[in-house]
Scaffold this motif. Structure first.
Motif, short mmCIF file in Angstrom:
data_model
loop_
_atom_site.label_atom_id
_atom_site.label_comp_id
_atom_site.label_asym_id
_atom_site.label_seq_id
_atom_site.Cartn_x
_atom_site.Cartn_y
_atom_site.Cartn_z
N HIS A 245 0.87 -1.18 0.00
CA HIS A 245 0.00 0.00 0.00
C HIS A 245 0.90 1.23 0.00
O HIS A 245 1.79 1.35 0.84
N SER A 246 0.68 2.13 -0.94
CA SER A 246 1.59 3.26 -1.08
C SER A 246 1.26 4.38 -0.10
O SER A 246 0.10 4.58 0.28
N VAL A 247 2.30 5.11 0.28
CA VAL A 247 2.17 6.32 1.09
C VAL A 247 3.04 7.38 0.43
O VAL A 247 4.16 7.11 -0.01
N HIS A 248 2.50 8.61 0.33
CA HIS A 248 3.24 9.74 -0.22
C HIS A 248 3.30 10.86 0.81
O HIS A 248 2.28 11.21 1.41
N LEU A 249 4.48 11.43 0.98
CA LEU A 249 4.63 12.54 1.92
C LEU A 249 5.92 13.28 1.60
O LEU A 249 6.94 12.65 1.30
N TYR A 250 5.87 14.60 1.65
CA TYR A 250 7.06 15.44 1.52
C TYR A 250 7.18 16.32 2.76
O TYR A 250 6.16 16.75 3.31
N THR A 251 8.40 16.57 3.18
CA THR A 251 8.62 17.52 4.26
C THR A 251 9.25 18.79 3.69
O THR A 251 9.72 18.82 2.56
N SER A 252 9.24 19.85 4.50
CA SER A 252 9.63 21.21 4.09
C SER A 252 8.65 21.80 3.08
O SER A 252 8.95 22.76 2.40
N ARG B 109 12.11 23.54 11.26
CA ARG B 109 10.98 22.98 10.53
C ARG B 109 11.44 21.92 9.54
O ARG B 109 10.72 20.96 9.26
N ALA B 110 12.64 22.09 9.00
CA ALA B 110 13.16 21.12 8.03
C ALA B 110 13.61 19.84 8.71
O ALA B 110 13.23 18.73 8.29
N GLU C 287 13.78 22.24 -9.93
CA GLU C 287 15.21 22.09 -9.62
C GLU C 287 15.52 22.92 -8.38
O GLU C 287 15.62 24.14 -8.44
N GLN C 288 15.64 22.22 -7.28
CA GLN C 288 15.84 22.85 -5.97
C GLN C 288 17.25 22.63 -5.48
O GLN C 288 17.69 21.48 -5.37
N PRO C 289 17.99 23.69 -5.15
CA PRO C 289 19.30 23.49 -4.51
C PRO C 289 19.11 23.08 -3.05
O PRO C 289 18.22 23.60 -2.36
N TYR C 290 19.91 22.14 -2.61
CA TYR C 290 19.80 21.63 -1.24
C TYR C 290 21.04 22.01 -0.43
O TYR C 290 22.15 22.07 -0.96
N ASP C 291 20.82 22.24 0.86
CA ASP C 291 21.91 22.59 1.75
C ASP C 291 22.09 21.52 2.82
O ASP C 291 21.42 20.48 2.80
N LEU C 292 22.99 21.78 3.77
CA LEU C 292 23.30 20.79 4.79
C LEU C 292 22.08 20.45 5.63
O LEU C 292 21.86 19.28 5.96
N LYS C 293 21.28 21.45 5.98
CA LYS C 293 20.08 21.15 6.80
C LYS C 293 19.17 20.15 6.09
O LYS C 293 18.56 19.29 6.73
N THR D 165 7.14 22.47 12.96
CA THR D 165 7.71 21.58 11.95
C THR D 165 6.95 21.77 10.65
O THR D 165 5.91 22.42 10.61
N LEU D 166 7.48 21.20 9.59
CA LEU D 166 6.75 21.05 8.33
C LEU D 166 6.79 19.57 7.96
O LEU D 166 7.89 19.02 7.80
N PRO D 167 5.62 18.89 7.88
CA PRO D 167 4.25 19.39 7.97
C PRO D 167 3.94 20.00 9.34
O PRO D 167 4.52 19.59 10.36
#
Length: 554
Positions: free
Chosen positions: A264-271, A286-287, A354-360, A438-440
């Protein structure tokens, strides 16, 4: 390191190697590619001058579609450096395709056969035109080159059951039938593609999907499709379309199909969501604390699965609502087949996500992957969205690859935190906690205060009958180091008395990697550093750091 350090720690990190949770499935390090931005065209496939504008998903700048040099193109026509990263560095075991939102209008027959005869279609999910030059056979060929398993998703929007059955026949059929024969004609190969994993639709609960469905409508359709699909190939693994794992949608679907699907699939994104840009501390917290939402979703989904299985037995065998465990149908497990760290105000349709990502963000990856390891008894596979260019740890230019900090954390997990058993880790004593935003946004309400140190552990086979214990630790405190934390490994001794340390850290939690000057070296500000040191039973974790400790135990 920040000078703002805590006194000597008054808490412990306790690991229990002899209390196994479950085997860690290597499929939790799987990926996902979709016809969006430069993921396929300009990522998996080398960019060509002719790719602009016809194959652009969105109004990406045209300079991003400059032709890839020939030396970076494999004999099969794929981008070599991307293959090397996915196959050899990240060791990705499975890739999900073709979507994503895109799949709701995807007709697989458009993407097979001679290139000149393939039909172009408007892309209703992301905009632009789809040339269908990357279809089923190209995907399977790429998977073979990347040494990963294919995972296909059915079109539950404009598609039909007949179309889905024909696709399974095309991929897996061995007889003298229409679509199995068509595959042989198109590929020149006798052997089938042998696609094992199939998703029955994608996010059909969402208003952005072509042909959104109600839970009751989808459940009935999914049950019918699953029954028929198992008739064409009883060996395939079917994945029902879930939501976040804790919604009424998930409850309705599982109650109706728990005996027909295996996952069963689950989808979730944070930030993802509202944020306060004025405070770096708030943005950071929050991240890095958001992935607790995934653990909550998995735990609730597991209870919904248990409930659905018991109710199914009660309905079908006249058993009471409480039945012996051996009478419950085989348990459905979770396919967390879209996850990631996505700031939708930075990775937008206008820039091809296209998202640049950092250490956090790398630390958030660590917290995400710790969840999957701790929940190994429930989570069979997880697909990072996505594998190249689009909200990805990996971004390419015509010449060169940029590895974000998220890439380095993912690589350590995929290489060390697999092929073993997940074991419990407990943060004991007066450990500091975080109870802020937090996010969510619902995470802190659902989970309460979280440990600032987040950890998981895997026990793996080693040489001469010994075991290798790998402990992954994210220090999520922005400023504070945790000095001399006692690490107690219950019932086992460390042999020999050394520890191999892998660390992803920078003094700036918002540090990024960059391309550097034209023709100059990459700006690799955040990388993996490794060394060996004597095992003393204590360790100091730097602020905003990821640390992987590898020790041999008796």
């Amino acid at each position: 390191m920040s000078s703002n350090t805590r006194p000597k720690s008054v808490f412990t990190l306790d690991v229990y190697p002899d209390a196994p949770i479950a085997e860690v499935s290597p499929l939790i390090y799987s990926g996902f590619i979709e016809h969006l931005g430069r993921c396929i065209y300009g990522g998996i496939l080398p960019a060509r001058d002719t790719d602009w504008p016809h194959t652009a998903r969105n109004p990406c700048p045209s300079e991003k579609f400059v032709a890839t040099p020939p030396e970076l193109v494999s004999p099969e026509g794929f981008r070599v450096d991307v293959l090397n990263c996915i196959r050899d560095e990240l060791r990705v075991p499975m890739i999900r395709w073709p979507g994503g939102n895109y799949v709701a209008t995807y007709h697989w027959l458009d993407g097979v056969g001679p290139q000149a005869e393939r039909r172009k279609r408007p892309d209703l999910a992301w905009g632009g035109e789809e040339p269908n030059s990357f279809g089923t056979d190209e995907f399977i060929q790429w998977c073979r080159a990347a040494k990963c398993e294919p995972y296909l998703c059915f079109n539950m929007g404009t598609g039909t059951l007949d179309e889905a059955l024909n696709w399974v026949e095309y991929c897996n059929g061995t007889g003298d039938t229409c679509y199995a024969s068509l595959r042989r004609k198109n590929t020149g190969r006798e052997e089938p593609h042998n696609v094992k994993y199939w998703g029955i639709g994608n996010e059909v609960w969402g208003p952005w999907i072509v042909r959104q469905q109600s839970a009751q409508e989808y459940a009935a359709t999914c049950r019918q499709w699953a029954h028929a699909l198992k008739l064409i190939d009883p060996n395939i693994v079917l994945v029902s379309c879930g939501k976040t794992g804790l919604d009424e949608w998930d409850n309705v679907i599982l109650r109706n199909v728990c005996d027909k699907v295996q996952l069963h699939s689950v989808h979730l994104y944070t930030s993802f969501g509202p944020r306060d840009r004025s405070s770096k501390l708030s943005e950071y917290n929050r991240a890095v604390y958001g992935p607790a939402a995934a653990e909550h979703s998995i735990e609730i989904a597991r209870r919904i699965i248990d409930k659905a299985c018991v109710e199914h037995v009660a309905r079908t065998s006249n058993e009471p609502s409480i039945v012996p465990a051996e009478n419950i149908v085989p348990k459905v497990r979770i396919a967390f087949d879209e996850w990631g760290v996505w700031d939708e105000s930075i990775g937008t349709p206008q820039n091809g996500l296209e998202q640049p990502y950092d250490l956090k963000d790398g630390l958030a990856f660590g917290a995400w992957l710790n969840v999957f390891i701790r929940q190994a008894s429930t989570v069979t596979l997880a697909c990072l969205a996505q594998s190249v260019n689009v909200i990805s740890p990996l971004v390419v230019r015509p010449k060169g690859i940029l590895r974000h900090p998220t890439y380095h954390v993912l690589r350590l997990y995929s290489n060390f935190m697999r092929d073993g058993i997940s074991v419990p880790v407990h943060i004991g004593g007066s450990a500091p906690v975080y109870a802020g935003d937090t996010l969510p946004v619902w995470t802190s309400l659902a989970r309460g205060a979280q440990n600032v140190l987040d950890a998981s552990a895997v026990l793996c086979p080693s040489a001469e009958g010994r075991k290798s214990l790998r402990i992954a630790v994210v220090n999520r405190d922005l400023e504070a180091a945790f000095e001399h934390v006692p690490i107690r490994i219950a019932f086992r001794d460390v042999l020999p008395a050394t520890v191999q340390v892998y660390e992803v850290w920078h003094d700036d939690a918002f540090a990024r990697n960059g391309w550097g000057e034209e023709g100059g070296p990459m700006q690799d500000n955040v990388v993996t550093k490794t060394w060996s040191e004597q095992w003393t039973g204590v360790y100091t974790f730097k602020p905003h750091s990821f640390t992987l400790l590898v020790v041999e135990v008796a």
